[in-house]
Design an enzyme around this catalytic site. Structure first.
Site, PDB file in Angstrom:
ATOM      1  N   SER A 189      -7.863   4.421   8.905  1.00 42.94           N
ATOM      2  CA  SER A 189      -8.448   4.375   7.564  1.00 42.94           C
ATOM      3  C   SER A 189      -7.635   3.448   6.656  1.00 42.94           C
ATOM      4  O   SER A 189      -8.185   2.566   5.984  1.00 42.94           O
ATOM      5  CB  SER A 189      -8.506   5.781   6.974  1.00 42.94           C
ATOM      6  OG  SER A 189      -8.954   5.758   5.643  1.00 42.94           O
ATOM      7  N   ARG A 217     -14.823  14.011   7.238  1.00 43.71           N
ATOM      8  CA  ARG A 217     -13.515  14.611   7.535  1.00 43.71           C
ATOM      9  C   ARG A 217     -13.126  15.621   6.469  1.00 43.71           C
ATOM     10  O   ARG A 217     -12.556  16.672   6.761  1.00 43.71           O
ATOM     11  CB  ARG A 217     -12.447  13.515   7.639  1.00 43.71           C
ATOM     12  CG  ARG A 217     -12.557  12.655   8.891  1.00 43.71           C
ATOM     13  CD  ARG A 217     -11.732  11.385   8.777  1.00 43.71           C
ATOM     14  NE  ARG A 217     -10.325  11.695   8.591  1.00 43.71           N
ATOM     15  CZ  ARG A 217      -9.440  10.851   8.049  1.00 43.71           C
ATOM     16  NH1 ARG A 217      -9.838   9.667   7.619  1.00 43.71           N
ATOM     17  NH2 ARG A 217      -8.184  11.193   7.932  1.00 43.71           N
ATOM     18  N   ASP A 265     -15.559   3.787   6.804  1.00 48.57           N
ATOM     19  CA  ASP A 265     -14.485   4.672   6.363  1.00 48.57           C
ATOM     20  C   ASP A 265     -14.978   5.655   5.312  1.00 48.57           C
ATOM     21  O   ASP A 265     -14.573   6.822   5.288  1.00 48.57           O
ATOM     22  CB  ASP A 265     -13.315   3.863   5.812  1.00 48.57           C
ATOM     23  CG  ASP A 265     -12.149   4.756   5.414  1.00 48.57           C
ATOM     24  OD1 ASP A 265     -11.610   5.456   6.289  1.00 48.57           O
ATOM     25  OD2 ASP A 265     -11.791   4.766   4.233  1.00 48.57           O
ATOM     26  N   LYS A 294      -8.736  -0.842   5.640  1.00 46.22           N
ATOM     27  CA  LYS A 294      -8.940  -1.304   4.261  1.00 46.22           C
ATOM     28  C   LYS A 294      -7.996  -2.450   3.908  1.00 46.22           C
ATOM     29  O   LYS A 294      -8.388  -3.408   3.223  1.00 46.22           O
ATOM     30  CB  LYS A 294      -8.775  -0.134   3.294  1.00 46.22           C
ATOM     31  CG  LYS A 294      -9.977   0.812   3.292  1.00 46.22           C
ATOM     32  CD  LYS A 294      -9.798   1.991   2.371  1.00 46.22           C
ATOM     33  CE  LYS A 294      -8.907   3.036   2.953  1.00 46.22           C
ATOM     34  NZ  LYS A 294      -9.002   4.347   2.279  1.00 46.22           N
ATOM     35  N   HIS A 304       0.845  -1.198   0.000  1.00 41.88           N
ATOM     36  CA  HIS A 304       0.000   0.000   0.000  1.00 41.88           C
ATOM     37  C   HIS A 304       0.870   1.234   0.000  1.00 41.88           C
ATOM     38  O   HIS A 304       1.832   1.334   0.765  1.00 41.88           O
ATOM     39  CB  HIS A 304      -0.911   0.041   1.226  1.00 41.88           C
ATOM     40  CG  HIS A 304      -1.705   1.311   1.307  1.00 41.88           C
ATOM     41  ND1 HIS A 304      -2.863   1.508   0.572  1.00 41.88           N
ATOM     42  CD2 HIS A 304      -1.499   2.461   1.991  1.00 41.88           C
ATOM     43  CE1 HIS A 304      -3.326   2.714   0.824  1.00 41.88           C
ATOM     44  NE2 HIS A 304      -2.519   3.316   1.675  1.00 41.88           N
TER      45      HIS A 304
END
Length: 432
Positions: free
Chosen positions: A183, A168, A161, A187, A82
């Site tokens: 967050s 947000r 999320d 995921k 990621h």
């Protein structure tokens, strides 16, 4: 239990319990807690923070708010990578086939781009026929058979999320380390991977602007992963200039293929080899990082990573014929070379502004409904530390819509050229 009491406790700097966090996220998921109260709690978290235990509880609660992908039918350890996002970040398209060609299992779900950072799905869709949505059985079978599949995220993955991020974004509560960490990790965990390599960007073109804040974020995500029995390694990488020389969807596929052919930028190649080495280690393919790095490098040199890329693209319906004419693949209707007006050295290259220029040319989207020009983007000729002579080409702008003087000025303004020679920046700052 009442949400107003939870808001008050966090406002006063108290540590929230697992039950309180579960109650809140359940209310977010089932819409029993109004947005204004969730917004108030988000602001309290921004101001008062969360400790590691709270952040882990929040991550777990968010995972449970939507689908959790079951990858148990895939043989072996599933590894994922990621990135926290950046300009020109095309590493997934290089790392995934490298790792798969060495025997690692890459079952990856990616998202689309919004704003100045591109999404891997959009880039892959510039390849004719590539299917980002395939049946779950095909996804599982494909990873078992060829070690790699890359698809879009299910719409119900980590539902809370999506709600929290939308709030947000409009309430000034995006910049919170525990909220960001929860967050990202929710995921990745919901995606079913056993081990994750994180590429945490810092700098002008990244979300975390300095290396210290990026290091804190990386360490928090590592700690969350360890508490949830996931193997995690984090690379802290410099995004004060774009990654590689190509920015845009087809352009980044082009540079990925060039890298897989051993013809890409060496700093991009090195980042991909380091990340691949750690993925092979965590995937149980090798017993130490050094061996993983060497295996990854060999896969580039002997062409097996390139062959795996072709096999993967074909398995998901893509036409690999574009690889026979890469220059034609990135041919856009309009193409403008932008030249330097002065002699000197590139002292700075504003990555965020370059990303925005690429977006304005058509390569990105400002809203999720926007269409993308797959051929639009930027090819850089000069980067930080390079010598520039007047009339040298700084870069090339591409688009299927007319390129204006405004686009050209915007691009020129991203270059800071002075008489002072500077060193080329180091790409990988830390490995945690």
């Amino acid at each position: 239990m009442r949400i107003v009491e939870i808001i008050e406790r966090k406002r006063d700097g108290k540590v929230l319990t697992k039950a309180e966090i579960d109650f809140w996220i359940d209310g977010v998921t089932h819409k029993t807690i109004p947005d204004y109260q969730t917004s108030a709690l988000l602001m309290a978290i921004v101001l008062k923070g969360m400790n590691l235990e709270e952040t882990t509880y929040l991550t777990e609660a968010m995972v449970k708010s939507g689908d959790v992908i079951d990858l148990s039918n895939i043989d072996g350890i599933k590894v994922d990578k990621h990135s926290t996002g950046g300009v020109g970040d095309k590493t997934s398209m290089i790392i995934s086939p490298i790792v798969a060609s060495c025997g690692g299992k890459v079952a990856k779900m990616s998202g689309r781009g919004l704003g100045h950072t591109g999404g891997t799905l959009d880039k892959l869709e510039s390849i004719e026929g590539y299917q980002v949505e395939i049946p779950n059985k095909q996804f599982i079978d494909q990873v078992n058979n060829i070690n790699i599949a890359l698809v879009g995220q299910t719409g119900n993955l980590v539902y809370a999320d999506k709600v929290l991020y939308a709030l947000r974004d409009v309430t000034g509560t995006v910049e919170s380390l525990p909220l960001i960490a929860a967050s990202v990790m929710s995921k990745k965990i919901a995606g079913g991977a056993d081990a994750i390599v994180l590429d945490v960007k810092f700098g002008e073109g990244a979300f975390m602007k300095d290396v210290d804040s990026a290091k804190k974020l990386a360490q928090t995500m590592i700690n969350i992963g360890e508490r949830l029995d996931k193997k995690i390694t984090a690379l802290l990488t410099n995004m004060n200039q774009p990654l590689g020389y190509h920015i845009g969807n087809a352009l980044e596929v082009y540079e990925s293929v060039k890298t897989l052919k051993n013809e890409g930028p060496k700093d991009l190649e090195e980042l991909c080899l380091v990340a691949s080495g750690y993925m092979l280690l965590h995937g149980g393919v090798v017993s130490d990082f050094e061996t993983g790095y060497k295996r990854a490098k060999t896969s580039l040199e002997d062409g097996s990573a390139l062959a795996k890329f072709k096999e993967w693209i074909r398995a998901q319906g893509g036409d690999t014929g574009f690889m026979d004419d890469l220059e034609g693949f990135i041919d856009a209707k309009y193409r403008v070379e932008v030249k330097a007006e002065v002699t000197g050295y590139v002292n700075d290259l504003k990555a965020l502004e370059l990303g925005m220029t690429s977006l304005h040319l058509g390569a990105g989207r400002s809203t999720v409904e926007d269409d993308i020009d797959m051929k639009a983007g930027i090819i850089l000729n000069k980067k930080v530390g390079d010598k520039v002579e007047a009339e040298d080409i700084l870069g090339v702008l591409l688009s299927n819509e007319p390129i204006t003087e405004s686009h050209i000025k915007e691009f020129k303004d991203t270059f800071i050229i002075s008489n002072t020679e500077v060193d080329k920046p180091k790409l990988i700052e830390f490995v945690l």
